[in-house]
Design a protein around this motif. Structure first.
Motif, mmCIF file in Angstrom:
data_model
loop_
_atom_site.group_PDB
_atom_site.id
_atom_site.type_symbol
_atom_site.label_atom_id
_atom_site.label_comp_id
_atom_site.label_asym_id
_atom_site.label_seq_id
_atom_site.Cartn_x
_atom_site.Cartn_y
_atom_site.Cartn_z
ATOM 1 N N SER A 77 19.053 10.334 -19.551
ATOM 2 C CA SER A 77 19.763 11.260 -18.663
ATOM 3 C C SER A 77 19.997 12.621 -19.302
ATOM 4 O O SER A 77 20.646 13.486 -18.706
ATOM 5 C CB SER A 77 21.110 10.650 -18.245
ATOM 6 N N ASN A 78 19.489 12.819 -20.522
ATOM 7 C CA ASN A 78 19.673 14.091 -21.235
ATOM 8 C C ASN A 78 18.394 14.916 -21.072
ATOM 9 O O ASN A 78 17.400 14.688 -21.770
ATOM 10 C CB ASN A 78 19.955 13.821 -22.716
ATOM 11 N N PRO A 79 18.390 15.887 -20.137
ATOM 12 C CA PRO A 79 17.153 16.634 -19.865
ATOM 13 C C PRO A 79 16.665 17.461 -21.063
ATOM 14 O O PRO A 79 15.460 17.629 -21.252
ATOM 15 C CB PRO A 79 17.519 17.529 -18.683
ATOM 16 N N ALA A 80 17.591 17.975 -21.882
ATOM 17 C CA ALA A 80 17.192 18.781 -23.041
ATOM 18 C C ALA A 80 16.422 17.930 -24.052
ATOM 19 O O ALA A 80 15.395 18.343 -24.596
ATOM 20 C CB ALA A 80 18.408 19.414 -23.696
ATOM 21 N N GLN A 81 16.938 16.696 -24.296
ATOM 22 C CA GLN A 81 16.248 15.795 -25.213
ATOM 23 C C GLN A 81 14.870 15.412 -24.679
ATOM 24 O O GLN A 81 13.886 15.391 -25.416
ATOM 25 C CB GLN A 81 17.075 14.518 -25.422
ATOM 26 N N GLN A 82 14.808 15.101 -23.387
ATOM 27 C CA GLN A 82 13.540 14.687 -22.794
ATOM 28 C C GLN A 82 12.506 15.819 -22.839
ATOM 29 O O GLN A 82 11.322 15.585 -23.099
ATOM 30 C CB GLN A 82 13.755 14.223 -21.349
ATOM 31 N N MET A 83 12.957 17.052 -22.582
ATOM 32 C CA MET A 83 12.056 18.199 -22.639
ATOM 33 C C MET A 83 11.534 18.410 -24.063
ATOM 34 O O MET A 83 10.337 18.653 -24.285
ATOM 35 C CB MET A 83 12.768 19.457 -22.155
ATOM 36 N N ARG A 84 12.431 18.287 -25.035
ATOM 37 C CA ARG A 84 12.042 18.480 -26.432
ATOM 38 C C ARG A 84 11.041 17.398 -26.858
ATOM 39 O O ARG A 84 10.098 17.677 -27.601
ATOM 40 C CB ARG A 84 13.281 18.439 -27.319
ATOM 41 N N TYR A 85 11.262 16.167 -26.356
ATOM 42 C CA TYR A 85 10.336 15.079 -26.671
ATOM 43 C C TYR A 85 8.955 15.356 -26.066
ATOM 44 O O TYR A 85 7.930 15.155 -26.716
ATOM 45 C CB TYR A 85 10.885 13.747 -26.141
ATOM 46 N N ARG A 86 8.913 15.833 -24.827
ATOM 47 C CA ARG A 86 7.629 16.082 -24.177
ATOM 48 C C ARG A 86 6.845 17.193 -24.887
ATOM 49 O O ARG A 86 5.613 17.198 -24.890
ATOM 50 C CB ARG A 86 7.826 16.418 -22.703
ATOM 51 N N GLN A 87 7.572 18.167 -25.496
ATOM 52 C CA GLN A 87 6.888 19.206 -26.259
ATOM 53 C C GLN A 87 6.084 18.604 -27.416
ATOM 54 O O GLN A 87 5.024 19.102 -27.775
ATOM 55 C CB GLN A 87 7.892 20.227 -26.813
ATOM 56 N N LEU A 88 6.619 17.528 -28.014
ATOM 57 C CA LEU A 88 5.892 16.846 -29.084
ATOM 58 C C LEU A 88 4.783 15.965 -28.526
ATOM 59 O O LEU A 88 3.639 15.985 -29.001
ATOM 60 C CB LEU A 88 6.863 15.984 -29.907
ATOM 61 N N ALA A 89 5.131 15.194 -27.487
ATOM 62 C CA ALA A 89 4.181 14.220 -26.946
ATOM 63 C C ALA A 89 2.971 14.892 -26.317
ATOM 64 O O ALA A 89 1.877 14.316 -26.294
ATOM 65 C CB ALA A 89 4.881 13.327 -25.926
ATOM 66 N N CYS A 90 3.135 16.117 -25.810
ATOM 67 C CA CYS A 90 2.041 16.806 -25.128
ATOM 68 C C CYS A 90 0.806 16.905 -26.015
ATOM 69 O O CYS A 90 -0.323 16.671 -25.574
ATOM 70 C CB CYS A 90 2.500 18.198 -24.690
ATOM 71 N N TRP A 91 1.015 17.230 -27.296
ATOM 72 C CA TRP A 91 -0.109 17.473 -28.205
ATOM 73 C C TRP A 91 -0.805 16.188 -28.619
ATOM 74 O O TRP A 91 -1.914 16.232 -29.156
ATOM 75 C CB TRP A 91 0.375 18.209 -29.454
ATOM 76 N N TYR A 92 -0.151 15.046 -28.403
ATOM 77 C CA TYR A 92 -0.708 13.778 -28.873
ATOM 78 C C TYR A 92 -1.128 12.867 -27.728
ATOM 79 O O TYR A 92 -1.149 11.656 -27.863
ATOM 80 C CB TYR A 92 0.307 13.077 -29.791
ATOM 81 N N GLN A 93 -1.481 13.468 -26.589
ATOM 82 C CA GLN A 93 -2.030 12.695 -25.490
ATOM 83 C C GLN A 93 -3.459 12.263 -25.836
ATOM 84 O O GLN A 93 -4.138 12.925 -26.606
ATOM 85 C CB GLN A 93 -2.036 13.543 -24.210
ATOM 86 N N PRO A 94 -3.935 11.147 -25.242
ATOM 87 C CA PRO A 94 -5.302 10.688 -25.521
ATOM 88 C C PRO A 94 -6.325 11.769 -25.165
ATOM 89 O O PRO A 94 -6.151 12.512 -24.195
ATOM 90 C CB PRO A 94 -5.452 9.459 -24.613
ATOM 91 N N GLU A 95 -7.420 11.828 -25.950
ATOM 92 C CA GLU A 95 -8.395 12.904 -25.779
ATOM 93 C C GLU A 95 -9.828 12.437 -26.026
ATOM 94 O O GLU A 95 -10.717 13.243 -26.277
ATOM 95 C CB GLU A 95 -8.071 14.046 -26.753
ATOM 96 N N GLU A 96 -10.063 11.134 -25.898
ATOM 97 C CA GLU A 96 -11.371 10.584 -26.236
ATOM 98 C C GLU A 96 -12.379 10.633 -25.095
ATOM 99 O O GLU A 96 -13.554 10.361 -25.292
ATOM 100 C CB GLU A 96 -11.224 9.138 -26.738
ATOM 101 N N THR A 97 -11.929 10.917 -23.860
ATOM 102 C CA THR A 97 -12.859 11.020 -22.733
ATOM 103 C C THR A 97 -12.525 12.257 -21.917
ATOM 104 O O THR A 97 -11.418 12.808 -22.014
ATOM 105 C CB THR A 97 -12.773 9.782 -21.817
ATOM 106 N N ALA A 98 -13.482 12.677 -21.074
ATOM 107 C CA ALA A 98 -13.257 13.849 -20.225
ATOM 108 C C ALA A 98 -12.092 13.607 -19.266
ATOM 109 O O ALA A 98 -11.304 14.513 -18.982
ATOM 110 C CB ALA A 98 -14.533 14.167 -19.442
ATOM 111 N N ALA A 99 -11.964 12.363 -18.754
ATOM 112 C CA ALA A 99 -10.863 12.039 -17.836
ATOM 113 C C ALA A 99 -9.518 12.150 -18.542
ATOM 114 O O ALA A 99 -8.530 12.643 -17.964
ATOM 115 C CB ALA A 99 -11.055 10.627 -17.271
ATOM 116 N N GLN A 100 -9.452 11.690 -19.790
ATOM 117 C CA GLN A 100 -8.198 11.782 -20.546
ATOM 118 C C GLN A 100 -7.822 13.242 -20.812
ATOM 119 O O GLN A 100 -6.643 13.620 -20.727
ATOM 120 C CB GLN A 100 -8.337 11.028 -21.870
ATOM 121 N N VAL A 101 -8.815 14.066 -21.128
ATOM 122 C CA VAL A 101 -8.553 15.489 -21.370
ATOM 123 C C VAL A 101 -8.026 16.153 -20.099
ATOM 124 O O VAL A 101 -7.060 16.929 -20.134
ATOM 125 C CB VAL A 101 -9.829 16.191 -21.870
#
Length: 642
Positions: A77-101
């Protein structure tokens, strides 16, 4: 009565005591809960900072584990924490296929909108950088560059130094891949300095590896090798095997450029094994392609063919168009080595539109040069000439984008020295002020000290200015002279040629040029090594000057190619000079350089005519004559058609 009164008082006192104890217990319990919550928040903040700075030991796998542990501790329920987490998670999304990219790009765009709605401009810029990174993976180079530059503007407006460094690093890496090396070096140098000042060891090392890769592409292989070895040692000391492999891969590319093919191959095989153990298809693909290039350079065509065959099932044009184009390019090189020129053209036709779409002029120049060679081998001279013209235009574009490598590096070094001098001057000024406050009673003595210090600073600045002037003079000479042969470089000889051409037009005088290069120079480098190749070029430069007339000029225009300017010479006189030059080189005594080494050159001669608008048009005709000399058996002189 008294006893009864005392009993009542005791009873009330006991109740008050109980209330006090209950209230105190509740207060201390609430305080303990608050303290625990504060400690919990501090612990979460520490985890965020550790992940944001990539201060982890062990690489991507451990990073993802820590990221998952952090997510489990966050308040949904803490939007600031969730936003800060997504800033980190964004760079580490799967990238092994064109669909994932594509999914990663979609997520980053959605998170950008959320950050904008929350008026969190730093998060918005961070997501834009992340989207640009994945757009680069998805072959959308124009979109990636637009994201990087937009994020940089936001970061500068917010005065967020970490975000500015991230944007410069991302843009610099993209520019380096595309061949804009001077601009890339500026971005990456500034990013490295900012990370260093911020105390961010991981990203400092990463930026330094990209600086080294840019130096490699500029041809400054010694500096690239030194920096990469420094980065690899740092990653090894941290136990970050993934980063060690990434940096070793670039180091292997450097060894390839240095002609140390066996050393490079050993690294490629280690990197390939690592990616095979990890089950990472894209890493295996890039390793196989690098091995194929390495084996082609070493003229081990069987091993090159095997590597290309292993890479073929891993190709995905939609996911990694760059590797797809390189695979076709190296397949074309293999076909040329096996004299399968028609098959080579098919591969080049596949690679050409991709490198154009990627806006990668480095790859495009390779494709165009090989196309010219293949068309020539097939006897399709008009197409060979057109491909050669395209190659020359692309090479000129790369040179103009690069500007002057030496000037760029010297300017960056000068700016760094100037900033350090300014910092030292500020520290000295502060020290003087503090001393004057602490010792007002010794005003006269301190005035003398300040005057003396000022004289020292003035002397230092004067000396510094003189040294910079001398450096600029040396830089000018360096900028107009080829470092290896000590002849005028491309810029210098072109300037001389244009001036002589214009003078010939005004005086209605004859004017000719000779374009020549060393026959089988690649074979010389591959057989005897690049050091022997360099000595061959030096020897040719020495003998060529002896063969020319008094007022003739000669310069090195790149690689094994030279240009001679012959004022007042008509075709007959120019051919005489060219034949003398050809014979002179053929008769050179090379025993002091290497045993059994024979050197010949092929030459193209062209005389100025009215349709030659400028030197470049005249050179195109001379290049065509040179090309005819090559295909007529080499070690000969050919004259351009009128």
């Amino acid at each position: 009565m008294l006893v009864s009164l005392l009993t009542i008082i005791k009873s009330r006192m006991a109740r008050i005591a109980v209330l006090v104890l209950l209230w105190g217990g509740q207060f201390f319990t609430q305080q303990a809960v608050a303290d625990q919550a504060e400690l919990e928040q501090r612990s979460i903040d520490a985890q965020f900072i550790e992940l944001e700075n990539s201060e982890l030991i062990g690489g991507r796998d451990i990073y993802l584990e820590r990221l998952a542990l952090l997510k489990a501790r966050l308040d949904p329920s803490n939007p600031a924490q969730q936003m800060r987490y997504r800033q980190l998670a964004c760079w580490y999304q799967p990238e092994e296929t064109a669909a994932q990219v594509q999914a990663a790009i979609t997520n980053a765009s959605a998170w950008m909108l959320e950050a904008s709605a929350m008026r969190n401009i730093t998060a918005e810029a961070d997501f834009q950088l992340c989207r640009g990174w994945f757009r680069q993976f998805g072959n959308d180079m124009a979109g990636a560059k637009m994201d990087f530059e937009s994020a940089l503007k936001i970061a500068e407006m917010a005065e967020n130094r970490r975000l500015i460094a991230d944007a410069l690093s991302s843009r610099g890496e993209l520019l380096s891949n595309q061949g804009d090396l001077a601009l890339a070096l500026e971005d990456l140098q500034v990013a490295y300095q900012m990370y260093h000042l911020l105390g961010n060891r991981y990203w400092s090392a990463y930026s330094l590896s990209m600086v080294a890769n840019t130096y490699r592409r500029m041809g400054d292989l010694s500096r690239a090798k030194t920096l990469l070895e420094e980065v690899v040692d740092l990653y090894q000391s941290r136990g970050d095997l993934e980063s060690v492999m990434d940096s070793n891969y670039i180091l292997a590319l450097t060894y390839d450029d240095l002609g140390e093919y066996a050393r490079a191959l050993a690294i490629y095989m280690d990197v390939l094994k690592y990616y095979q153990n990890k089950g990472l298809a894209h890493g295996q693909l890039t390793s196989y392609i690098a091995i194929a290039d390495n084996r082609l350079r070493a003229e081990d065509t069987a091993a090159a063919a095997s590597a290309l065959l292993s890479a073929e099932p891993l190709l995905d044009k939609d996911y990694d168009a760059s590797s797809w184009a390189l695979w076709h390019l190296f397949s074309a090189y293999l076909d040329v080595a096996n004299k399968n020129f028609t098959d080579a053209l098919v591969h080049l036709d596949n690679a050409s539109p991709i490198v154009v779409a990627l806006d990668n002029n480095r790859y495009l120049s390779w494709v165009q040069k090989l196309q010219a060679d293949v068309y020539g081998a097939l006897g399709r001279w008009q197409e060979a000439f057109e491909a050669l013209q395209s190659y020359q235009a692309t090479s000129d574009l790369l040179s103009s984008k690069l500007r002057d490598q030496t000037s760029t590096r010297m300017r960056i070094e000068f700016d760094t020295a100037r900033k350090e001098a300014e910092n030292q001057a500020l520290k000295s000024e502060q020290a003087v002020r503090e001393s004057r406050v602490l010792a007002l009673q010794e005003k006269r003595r301190w005035q003398i000290a300040v005057i003396s210090l000022s004289m020292v600073v003035l002397a230092f600045l004067t000396l510094f200015g003189v040294r910079q002037w001398r450096r600029s003079q040396r830089l000018h000479i360096m900028a107009m002279t080829d470092e290896l042969t000590r002849l005028p470089n491309r810029r210098s000889i072109y300037t001389c040629g244009n001036a002589e051409l214009e003078l010939a037009r005004r005086q209605n005088a004859a004017f000719s040029i000779i374009v020549f290069d060393v026959d089988h120079f690649k074979r010389i480098n591959d057989t005897w090594g690049h050091n022997i190749g360099d000595r061959v070029l030096q020897k040719i430069a020495e003998y060529a000057q002896l063969a020319l007339r008094k007022d003739d000029k000669i310069g090195r225009t790149g690689g094994e190619e030279f240009l001679a300017i012959l004022p007042g010479a008509d075709t007959e006189q120019a051919v005489e000079v060219a034949q003398r030059l050809c014979a002179c080189v053929e008769e050179m005594d090379m025993r002091a350089v290497a045993d059994d080494l024979a050197i010949t050159i092929s030459l193209g001669v062209a005389q100025l005519k009215d349709s030659d608008r400028d030197l470049s048009k005249l050179m195109q005709r001379a290049d065509s004559a040179l090309y005819m000399a090559k295909h007529a058996g080499r070690n000969r002189v050919e004259v351009a058609a009128d």
